[in-house]
Design an enzyme around this catalytic site. Structure first.
Site, PDB file in Angstrom:
ATOM      1  N   LYS A   1      58.790 -21.943  42.064  1.00 55.43           N
ATOM      2  CA  LYS A   1      57.237 -21.813  42.224  1.00 55.43           C
ATOM      3  C   LYS A   1      56.614 -22.031  40.756  1.00 55.43           C
ATOM      4  CE  LYS A   1      55.357 -17.584  42.399  1.00 55.43           C
ATOM      5  NZ  LYS A   1      55.089 -16.108  42.637  1.00 55.43           N
TER       6      LYS A   1
ATOM      7  N   LYS B   1      62.597 -19.636  39.782  1.00 51.47           N
ATOM      8  CA  LYS B   1      61.642 -18.988  40.805  1.00 51.47           C
ATOM      9  C   LYS B   1      61.211 -20.083  41.988  1.00 51.47           C
ATOM     10  CE  LYS B   1      59.087 -15.448  39.913  1.00 51.47           C
ATOM     11  NZ  LYS B   1      58.052 -14.600  39.276  1.00 51.47           N
TER      12      LYS B   1
HETATM   13  N1  C2G Z   1      51.205  -8.283  44.795  1.00 50.62           N
HETATM   14  C1  C2G Z   1      50.405  -7.492  45.800  1.00 50.62           C
HETATM   15  N2  C2G Z   1      49.765  -7.844  46.635  1.00 50.62           N
HETATM   16  C2  C2G Z   1      49.680  -9.341  46.925  1.00 50.62           C
HETATM   17  C3  C2G Z   1      50.118 -10.230  45.893  1.00 50.62           C
HETATM   18  C4  C2G Z   1      50.875  -9.690  44.885  1.00 50.62           C
HETATM   19  O1  C2G Z   1      50.884  -6.214  45.387  1.00 50.62           O
HETATM   20  N3  C2G Z   1      48.531  -9.560  47.737  1.00 50.62           N
HETATM   21  C5  C2G Z   1      52.114  -8.014  43.812  1.00 50.62           C
HETATM   22  C6  C2G Z   1      53.709  -8.378  44.099  1.00 50.62           C
HETATM   23  O2  C2G Z   1      54.093  -7.640  45.022  1.00 50.62           O
HETATM   24  C7  C2G Z   1      54.279  -8.230  42.630  1.00 50.62           C
HETATM   25  C8  C2G Z   1      53.194  -8.612  41.686  1.00 50.62           C
HETATM   26  O3  C2G Z   1      51.770  -8.388  42.495  1.00 50.62           O
HETATM   27  O4  C2G Z   1      54.900  -6.924  42.510  1.00 50.62           O
HETATM   28  C9  C2G Z   1      53.135 -10.044  41.253  1.00 50.62           C
HETATM   29  O5  C2G Z   1      53.044 -10.924  42.135  1.00 50.62           O
HETATM   30  P1  C2G Z   1      53.720 -12.442  41.676  1.00 50.62           P
HETATM   31  O6  C2G Z   1      53.039 -12.926  40.572  1.00 50.62           O
HETATM   32  O7  C2G Z   1      53.621 -13.058  43.222  1.00 50.62           O
HETATM   33  O8  C2G Z   1      55.082 -11.874  41.396  1.00 50.62           O
HETATM   34  P2  C2G Z   1      56.635 -12.651  42.165  1.00 50.62           P
HETATM   35  O9  C2G Z   1      56.422 -14.176  42.291  1.00 50.62           O
HETATM   36  O10 C2G Z   1      56.983 -11.670  43.044  1.00 50.62           O
HETATM   37  O11 C2G Z   1      57.370 -12.280  40.908  1.00 50.62           O
HETATM   38  O12 C2G Z   1      61.238 -10.380  38.712  1.00 50.62           O
HETATM   39  C10 C2G Z   1      60.236 -10.059  39.465  1.00 50.62           C
HETATM   40  C11 C2G Z   1      59.290 -11.453  39.873  1.00 50.62           C
HETATM   41  O13 C2G Z   1      59.095 -12.038  38.739  1.00 50.62           O
HETATM   42  C12 C2G Z   1      58.330 -11.052  40.718  1.00 50.62           C
END
Ligand code: C2G
Length: 128
Positions: A47, A45
């Site tokens: 990150k 990812k």
């Molecule tokens: N999210 C949200 N609002 C935000 C930040 C995040 O609704 N302001 C949601 C994202 O859309 C996601 C969840 O919270 O559904 C987790 O966000 P992240 O930890 O950034 O996940 P991500 O890196 O997008 O990883 O296989 C899927 C991946 O692992 C998703």
């Protein structure tokens, strides 16, 4: 019992994450979170989470909406997870809209509106 799953890194847990988890839980009775491992974050990812998998897991397990946390160690485990864990609903924020539609063959797929104005990146930038 209606079983829901969602996936993410959930680093520096904030209210946008909590709102996602709350709404995901409201779609069923049991919510599983596939939590990105440190290795998955770093090598696939691209990150790097501030907090380790173990600490992110501990925090998520303290959230009332979360029933179980499992490791997410790659992009390709979702179909197996959905089948193995008898999942009825897959949920993600709508920044992922369309990306997981292949799961519609196995369960309901729901993309929920992201919470505007907050993100782990924004927190890090604002604290610089
Ligand atoms: N999210 C949200 N609002 C935000 C930040 C995040 O609704 N302001 C949601 C994202 O859309 C996601 C969840 O919270 O559904 C987790 O966000 P992240 O930890 O950034 O996940 P991500 O890196 O997008 O990883 O296989 C899927 C991946 O692992 C998703």
């Amino acid at each position: 019992m209606k079983r829901v799953i969602t996936y993410g890194t959930f680093d520096l847990l904030h209210w946008g994450h909590v709102r996602l988890l709350k709404r995901a839980k409201e779609l069923g009775d049991y919510l599983i979170v596939g939590l990105s491992t440190d290795e998955f974050n770093e090598f696939q990812k691209h990150k790097e989470a501030y907090t380790s998998y173990e600490h992110r897991k501990m925090v998520l397990e303290a959230i009332r909406y979360v029933d179980e946390v499992i490791p997410e160690s790659g992009w390709n485990q979702k179909v197996q997870d959905v089948q193995d864990r008898d999942i009825d609903v897959f949920v993600m924020g709508d920044d992922w809209r369309g990306k997981f539609d292949f799961l519609k063959d196995y369960c309901e797929v729901v993309y929920l509106p992201r919470t505007e104005g907050i993100s782990t990146t924004k927190i890090k930038d604002d604290l610089k």
